[in-house]
Design a protein around this motif. Structure first.
Motif, PDB file in Angstrom:
ATOM      1  N   GLN A   1       1.066  -8.031  51.097  1.00 25.92           N
ATOM      2  CA  GLN A   1       0.916  -8.430  52.493  1.00 25.92           C
ATOM      3  C   GLN A   1       0.073  -7.415  53.252  1.00 25.92           C
ATOM      4  OE1 GLN A   1       4.917  -9.017  54.009  1.00 25.92           O
ATOM      5  NE2 GLN A   1       4.805 -11.200  53.558  1.00 25.92           N
ATOM      6  N   ALA A   2      -0.555  -7.885  54.288  1.00 27.19           N
ATOM      7  CA  ALA A   2      -1.332  -6.998  55.144  1.00 27.19           C
ATOM      8  C   ALA A   2      -0.462  -5.844  55.620  1.00 27.19           C
ATOM      9  CB  ALA A   2      -1.891  -7.762  56.336  1.00 27.19           C
TER      10      ALA A   2
ATOM     11  N   THR B   1      -5.356  -9.070  46.180  1.00 25.44           N
ATOM     12  CA  THR B   1      -5.299 -10.120  47.181  1.00 25.44           C
ATOM     13  C   THR B   1      -4.353  -9.696  48.297  1.00 25.44           C
ATOM     14  OG1 THR B   1      -5.696 -11.816  45.499  1.00 25.44           O
ATOM     15  CG2 THR B   1      -4.840 -12.547  47.631  1.00 25.44           C
ATOM     16  N   VAL B   2      -4.864  -9.689  49.518  1.00 26.01           N
ATOM     17  CA  VAL B   2      -4.070  -9.261  50.667  1.00 26.01           C
ATOM     18  C   VAL B   2      -3.857 -10.467  51.571  1.00 26.01           C
ATOM     19  CG1 VAL B   2      -3.859  -7.633  52.570  1.00 26.01           C
ATOM     20  CG2 VAL B   2      -5.122  -6.976  50.502  1.00 26.01           C
ATOM     21  N   SER B   3      -2.600 -10.825  51.755  1.00 25.29           N
ATOM     22  CA  SER B   3      -2.279 -11.980  52.587  1.00 25.29           C
ATOM     23  C   SER B   3      -2.024 -11.540  54.029  1.00 25.29           C
ATOM     24  CB  SER B   3      -1.056 -12.700  52.035  1.00 25.29           C
ATOM     25  OG  SER B   3       0.071 -11.851  52.074  1.00 25.29           O
ATOM     26  N   SER B   4      -2.356 -12.446  54.950  1.00 24.82           N
ATOM     27  CA  SER B   4      -2.185 -12.110  56.371  1.00 24.82           C
ATOM     28  C   SER B   4      -0.790 -12.486  56.863  1.00 24.82           C
ATOM     29  CB  SER B   4      -3.246 -12.841  57.196  1.00 24.82           C
ATOM     30  OG  SER B   4      -3.147 -14.223  56.979  1.00 24.82           O
TER      31      SER B   4
ATOM     32  N   THR C   1      -9.401  -8.057  50.213  1.00 26.90           N
ATOM     33  CA  THR C   1      -9.254  -8.948  49.065  1.00 26.90           C
ATOM     34  C   THR C   1     -10.553  -8.990  48.274  1.00 26.90           C
ATOM     35  OG1 THR C   1      -7.586 -10.322  50.154  1.00 26.90           O
ATOM     36  CG2 THR C   1      -8.873 -11.332  48.384  1.00 26.90           C
TER      37      THR C   1
ATOM     38  N   LEU D   1      -0.885  -9.107  44.498  1.00 25.78           N
ATOM     39  CA  LEU D   1      -0.797  -9.735  45.808  1.00 25.78           C
ATOM     40  C   LEU D   1       0.076  -8.872  46.707  1.00 25.78           C
ATOM     41  CD1 LEU D   1      -1.183 -12.163  47.736  1.00 25.78           C
ATOM     42  CD2 LEU D   1       0.848 -13.171  46.648  1.00 25.78           C
TER      43      LEU D   1
ATOM     44  N   LYS E   1      -5.835  -4.723  54.376  1.00 22.37           N
ATOM     45  CA  LYS E   1      -6.216  -5.818  55.276  1.00 22.37           C
ATOM     46  C   LYS E   1      -6.655  -7.028  54.450  1.00 22.37           C
ATOM     47  CE  LYS E   1      -8.186  -2.338  58.386  1.00 22.37           C
ATOM     48  NZ  LYS E   1      -9.435  -1.890  59.073  1.00 22.37           N
ATOM     49  N   PRO E   2      -6.585  -8.214  54.998  1.00 20.58           N
ATOM     50  CA  PRO E   2      -7.059  -9.380  54.236  1.00 20.58           C
ATOM     51  C   PRO E   2      -8.507  -9.228  53.771  1.00 20.58           C
ATOM     52  CG  PRO E   2      -5.761 -10.095  56.110  1.00 20.58           C
ATOM     53  CD  PRO E   2      -5.912  -8.613  56.249  1.00 20.58           C
TER      54      PRO E   2
END
Length: 123
Positions: free
Chosen positions: A13-14, A120-123, A91, A11, A87-88
């Motif tokens: 972050q963007a 997994t990329v979170s926004s 994912t 996981l 980027k999200p």
């Protein structure tokens, strides 16, 4: 026979980075082309990047070019995918695959597949 094991997902972050690894077991890794593919939920698996046995490289221009870098270390029987500026929409479950000599964008042309590593990329 070639067995592939991916690692390095997680996981993030963007805007962050991850480096995926794919370790190959079996003989003659240096004679194989390696490809990275990904499959997002509800979507078909798509080509991300490929590297030929002699190091020639192909990227999916839409998803990877300019942000992702594929490389291989034949001494370690490993191929890498460095992913920057994530980027999200990146994912997905990321797979590596192997086929003889020349990488292609067609997943049906690959003979061996790993189990995948989740990014997994979170926004």
């Amino acid at each position: 026979q070639v067995q592939l094991v991916e690692s390095g997902g997680g996981l993030v972050q963007a805007g962050g980075s991850l480096r995926l690894s794919c370790a190959a077991s079996g003989r003659s890794f240096s004679n194989y082309a390696m490809g990275w593919f990904r499959q997002a939920p509800g979507k078909e698996r798509e080509f991300v990047a490929g590297i030929n046995w002699r190091g020639g490289i192909t990227y999916n221009r839409d998803s990877a070019k300019g942000r992702f870098t594929i490389s291989r270390d034949n001494a370690k029987n490993t191929v890498y995918l460095q992913m920057n500026s994530l980027k999200p929409e990146d994912t997905a479950l990321y797979y590596c695959a192997a086929r003889r000599l020349i990488a292609t964008m067609n997943q049906a042309e690959y003979d061996y597949w790993g189990q995948g590593t989740q990014v997994t990329v979170s926004s």
